[in-house]
Write a protein that holds these residues in place. Structure first.
Motif, PDB file in Angstrom:
ATOM      1  N   SER A  43       0.838  -1.197   0.000  1.00 16.18           N
ATOM      2  CA  SER A  43       0.000   0.000   0.000  1.00 16.18           C
ATOM      3  C   SER A  43       0.874   1.249   0.000  1.00 16.18           C
ATOM      4  CB  SER A  43      -0.914   0.014   1.216  1.00 16.18           C
ATOM      5  OG  SER A  43      -1.782  -1.092   1.198  1.00 16.18           O
ATOM      6  N   THR A  44       1.978   1.185   0.704  1.00 18.90           N
ATOM      7  CA  THR A  44       2.919   2.300   0.701  1.00 18.90           C
ATOM      8  C   THR A  44       3.497   2.487  -0.694  1.00 18.90           C
ATOM      9  OG1 THR A  44       3.445   1.852   3.010  1.00 18.90           O
ATOM     10  CG2 THR A  44       5.007   3.222   1.771  1.00 18.90           C
ATOM     11  N   LEU A  45       3.770   1.398  -1.381  1.00 15.84           N
ATOM     12  CA  LEU A  45       4.257   1.488  -2.759  1.00 15.84           C
ATOM     13  C   LEU A  45       3.207   2.159  -3.638  1.00 15.84           C
ATOM     14  CD1 LEU A  45       6.280   0.915  -4.998  1.00 15.84           C
ATOM     15  CD2 LEU A  45       5.340  -1.394  -5.159  1.00 15.84           C
ATOM     16  N   GLU A  46       1.947   1.821  -3.465  1.00 20.53           N
ATOM     17  CA  GLU A  46       0.880   2.470  -4.236  1.00 20.53           C
ATOM     18  C   GLU A  46       0.833   3.966  -3.954  1.00 20.53           C
ATOM     19  OE1 GLU A  46      -2.705   0.371  -3.302  1.00 20.53           O
ATOM     20  OE2 GLU A  46      -1.905  -1.517  -4.072  1.00 20.53           O
ATOM     21  N   LEU A  47       1.008   4.345  -2.686  1.00 19.40           N
ATOM     22  CA  LEU A  47       1.035   5.754  -2.328  1.00 19.40           C
ATOM     23  C   LEU A  47       2.186   6.460  -3.039  1.00 19.40           C
ATOM     24  CD1 LEU A  47       0.449   7.287   1.096  1.00 19.40           C
ATOM     25  CD2 LEU A  47       2.577   7.793  -0.039  1.00 19.40           C
ATOM     26  N   LEU A  48       3.379   5.878  -3.003  1.00 23.22           N
ATOM     27  CA  LEU A  48       4.536   6.481  -3.668  1.00 23.22           C
ATOM     28  C   LEU A  48       4.328   6.590  -5.176  1.00 23.22           C
ATOM     29  CD1 LEU A  48       7.463   4.725  -1.777  1.00 23.22           C
ATOM     30  CD2 LEU A  48       6.729   7.102  -1.561  1.00 23.22           C
ATOM     31  N   GLU A  49       3.761   5.554  -5.776  1.00 18.47           N
ATOM     32  CA  GLU A  49       3.510   5.600  -7.221  1.00 18.47           C
ATOM     33  C   GLU A  49       2.512   6.699  -7.578  1.00 18.47           C
ATOM     34  OE1 GLU A  49       4.455   1.019  -8.559  1.00 18.47           O
ATOM     35  OE2 GLU A  49       2.442   1.495  -7.863  1.00 18.47           O
ATOM     36  N   ARG A  50       1.497   6.878  -6.765  1.00 14.54           N
ATOM     37  CA  ARG A  50       0.510   7.925  -7.013  1.00 14.54           C
ATOM     38  C   ARG A  50       1.153   9.302  -6.893  1.00 14.54           C
ATOM     39  NH1 ARG A  50      -5.193   8.527  -6.027  1.00 14.54           N
ATOM     40  NH2 ARG A  50      -5.317   6.409  -6.797  1.00 14.54           N
ATOM     41  N   VAL A  51       1.957   9.508  -5.851  1.00 12.44           N
ATOM     42  CA  VAL A  51       2.635  10.793  -5.667  1.00 12.44           C
ATOM     43  C   VAL A  51       3.549  11.085  -6.847  1.00 12.44           C
ATOM     44  CG1 VAL A  51       4.411  11.965  -4.293  1.00 12.44           C
ATOM     45  CG2 VAL A  51       2.502  10.873  -3.159  1.00 12.44           C
ATOM     46  N   TYR A  52       4.264  10.075  -7.293  1.00 15.37           N
ATOM     47  CA  TYR A  52       5.172  10.273  -8.424  1.00 15.37           C
ATOM     48  C   TYR A  52       4.388  10.613  -9.694  1.00 15.37           C
ATOM     49  CZ  TYR A  52       8.891   9.668 -11.759  1.00 15.37           C
ATOM     50  OH  TYR A  52       9.795   9.877 -12.756  1.00 15.37           O
ATOM     51  N   ARG A  53       3.270   9.937  -9.888  1.00 14.52           N
ATOM     52  CA  ARG A  53       2.436  10.194 -11.069  1.00 14.52           C
ATOM     53  C   ARG A  53       1.861  11.615 -11.061  1.00 14.52           C
ATOM     54  NH1 ARG A  53      -2.052   6.075 -11.377  1.00 14.52           N
ATOM     55  NH2 ARG A  53      -3.515   7.726 -10.944  1.00 14.52           N
ATOM     56  N   LEU A  54       1.669  12.167  -9.887  1.00 10.59           N
ATOM     57  CA  LEU A  54       1.062  13.495  -9.763  1.00 10.59           C
ATOM     58  C   LEU A  54       2.076  14.629  -9.647  1.00 10.59           C
ATOM     59  CD1 LEU A  54      -1.831  12.687  -7.283  1.00 10.59           C
ATOM     60  CD2 LEU A  54      -1.988  13.063  -9.743  1.00 10.59           C
ATOM     61  N   TRP A  55       3.363  14.347  -9.717  1.00 12.49           N
ATOM     62  CA  TRP A  55       4.351  15.390  -9.421  1.00 12.49           C
ATOM     63  C   TRP A  55       4.244  16.598 -10.343  1.00 12.49           C
ATOM     64  CZ3 TRP A  55       8.365  17.557 -12.152  1.00 12.49           C
ATOM     65  CH2 TRP A  55       8.725  16.932 -13.331  1.00 12.49           C
ATOM     66  N   GLU A  56       3.992  16.395 -11.627  1.00 11.83           N
ATOM     67  CA  GLU A  56       3.930  17.557 -12.524  1.00 11.83           C
ATOM     68  C   GLU A  56       2.709  18.424 -12.233  1.00 11.83           C
ATOM     69  OE1 GLU A  56       2.125  16.523 -16.723  1.00 11.83           O
ATOM     70  OE2 GLU A  56       3.548  14.964 -16.117  1.00 11.83           O
ATOM     71  N   PHE A  57       1.611  17.799 -11.820  1.00 10.20           N
ATOM     72  CA  PHE A  57       0.414  18.563 -11.467  1.00 10.20           C
ATOM     73  C   PHE A  57       0.612  19.289 -10.143  1.00 10.20           C
ATOM     74  CE2 PHE A  57      -1.024  14.803 -13.869  1.00 10.20           C
ATOM     75  CZ  PHE A  57      -1.314  15.466 -15.044  1.00 10.20           C
ATOM     76  N   LYS A  58       1.350  18.656  -9.247  1.00  7.65           N
ATOM     77  CA  LYS A  58       1.662  19.275  -7.968  1.00  7.65           C
ATOM     78  C   LYS A  58       2.472  20.554  -8.199  1.00  7.65           C
ATOM     79  CE  LYS A  58       4.043  18.098  -3.677  1.00  7.65           C
ATOM     80  NZ  LYS A  58       4.764  17.066  -2.948  1.00  7.65           N
ATOM     81  N   ARG A  59       3.441  20.478  -9.104  1.00  6.82           N
ATOM     82  CA  ARG A  59       4.258  21.662  -9.407  1.00  6.82           C
ATOM     83  C   ARG A  59       3.392  22.774  -9.993  1.00  6.82           C
ATOM     84  NH1 ARG A  59       9.066  20.807 -13.360  1.00  6.82           N
ATOM     85  NH2 ARG A  59       7.318  20.015 -14.530  1.00  6.82           N
ATOM     86  N   GLU A  60       2.519  22.408 -10.929  1.00  8.81           N
ATOM     87  CA  GLU A  60       1.628  23.402 -11.549  1.00  8.81           C
ATOM     88  C   GLU A  60       0.723  24.043 -10.502  1.00  8.81           C
ATOM     89  OE1 GLU A  60      -2.137  23.381 -14.620  1.00  8.81           O
ATOM     90  OE2 GLU A  60      -0.546  21.895 -14.930  1.00  8.81           O
ATOM     91  N   TRP A  61       0.169  23.221  -9.626  1.00  8.76           N
ATOM     92  CA  TRP A  61      -0.744  23.699  -8.592  1.00  8.76           C
ATOM     93  C   TRP A  61      -0.020  24.650  -7.627  1.00  8.76           C
ATOM     94  CZ3 TRP A  61      -1.611  22.665  -3.222  1.00  8.76           C
ATOM     95  CH2 TRP A  61      -2.901  22.948  -2.780  1.00  8.76           C
ATOM     96  N   LEU A  62       1.219  24.310  -7.284  1.00 16.72           N
ATOM     97  CA  LEU A  62       1.981  25.132  -6.351  1.00 16.72           C
ATOM     98  C   LEU A  62       2.466  26.441  -6.980  1.00 16.72           C
ATOM     99  CD1 LEU A  62       4.030  22.397  -4.486  1.00 16.72           C
ATOM    100  CD2 LEU A  62       2.211  23.815  -3.537  1.00 16.72           C
ATOM    101  N   GLN A  63       2.399  26.552  -8.304  1.00 14.14           N
ATOM    102  CA  GLN A  63       2.800  27.798  -8.966  1.00 14.14           C
ATOM    103  C   GLN A  63       1.765  28.899  -8.793  1.00 14.14           C
ATOM    104  OE1 GLN A  63       5.824  28.384 -10.169  1.00 14.14           O
ATOM    105  NE2 GLN A  63       6.270  26.310  -9.489  1.00 14.14           N
ATOM    106  N   LYS A  64       0.556  28.526  -8.394  1.00 14.42           N
ATOM    107  CA  LYS A  64      -0.483  29.536  -8.171  1.00 14.42           C
ATOM    108  C   LYS A  64      -0.056  30.418  -6.996  1.00 14.42           C
ATOM    109  CE  LYS A  64      -4.036  26.607 -10.041  1.00 14.42           C
ATOM    110  NZ  LYS A  64      -5.369  26.106  -9.962  1.00 14.42           N
ATOM    111  N   PRO A  65      -0.203  31.736  -7.139  1.00 16.00           N
ATOM    112  CA  PRO A  65       0.275  32.651  -6.091  1.00 16.00           C
ATOM    113  C   PRO A  65      -0.258  32.355  -4.693  1.00 16.00           C
ATOM    114  CG  PRO A  65      -0.338  33.874  -8.047  1.00 16.00           C
ATOM    115  CD  PRO A  65      -0.754  32.447  -8.290  1.00 16.00           C
ATOM    116  N   LYS A  66      -1.499  31.919  -4.599  1.00 12.59           N
ATOM    117  CA  LYS A  66      -2.053  31.710  -3.254  1.00 12.59           C
ATOM    118  C   LYS A  66      -1.450  30.503  -2.543  1.00 12.59           C
ATOM    119  CE  LYS A  66      -6.345  29.371  -4.622  1.00 12.59           C
ATOM    120  NZ  LYS A  66      -7.804  29.490  -4.546  1.00 12.59           N
ATOM    121  N   TYR A  67      -0.711  29.657  -3.274  1.00 11.92           N
ATOM    122  CA  TYR A  67      -0.068  28.486  -2.663  1.00 11.92           C
ATOM    123  C   TYR A  67       1.441  28.645  -2.548  1.00 11.92           C
ATOM    124  CZ  TYR A  67      -4.609  26.521  -3.695  1.00 11.92           C
ATOM    125  OH  TYR A  67      -5.964  26.306  -3.770  1.00 11.92           O
TER     126      TYR A  67
END
Length: 145
Positions: A40-64
């Protein structure tokens, strides 16, 4: 921390999903928590890795902007990727054995030998490394073996 920030704050899940809509067919959120099983931890890590580019985009918003330190460095992503590579074969053999609808007792020695060979290979690759995370990973695999 990032999963908590997105999933437990009103409005944040929708904004994070909007970051993904133009790129992927099935949008997902980070996994907030997992069962206490290593796969389950591996699934969590895989999901986080899959979302990294969206995380970067989301964090570029000024309010974040205050949350930008939550974005991992390239070195941290390298560690996550390496841990996933160590765990994936173990998940394969675990799932392979658990999905059999017949007696699997005669496969146990082969499967365990494959798992031990994999862990031995990881330990050989990490044996002379001096980076702290590689030493830690070597020690963890050694204990698992």
């Amino acid at each position: 921390m990032f999963a908590v920030l997105i999933t437990l704050t009103p409005g944040h899940p929708n904004e994070f999903i909007d970051c993904q809509k133009a790129t992927v067919r099935i949008v997902v959120l980070p996994i907030l928590d997992v069962k206490t099983h290593w796969n389950s931890t591996l699934e969590l890590l895989e999901r986080v890795y899959r979302l990294w580019e969206f995380k970067r985009e989301w964090l570029q918003k000024p309010k974040y902007s205050d949350f930008r330190p939550l974005f991992k460095t390239q070195d941290e992503w390298t560690i996550v990727m390496y841990v996933m590579e160590v765990l994936r074969p173990l998940r394969y053999w675990t799932l392979w054995m658990s999905k059999r609808h017949t007696v699997t007792l005669h496969h146990i020695i082969t499967v365990y030998n494959n798992m031990f060979d994999h862990m031995d290979g990881v330990m050989r690759a990490l044996a002379k490394k001096k980076t702290q995370w590689k030493e830690d990973l070597f020690f963890a695999v050694k204990l698992a073996r």
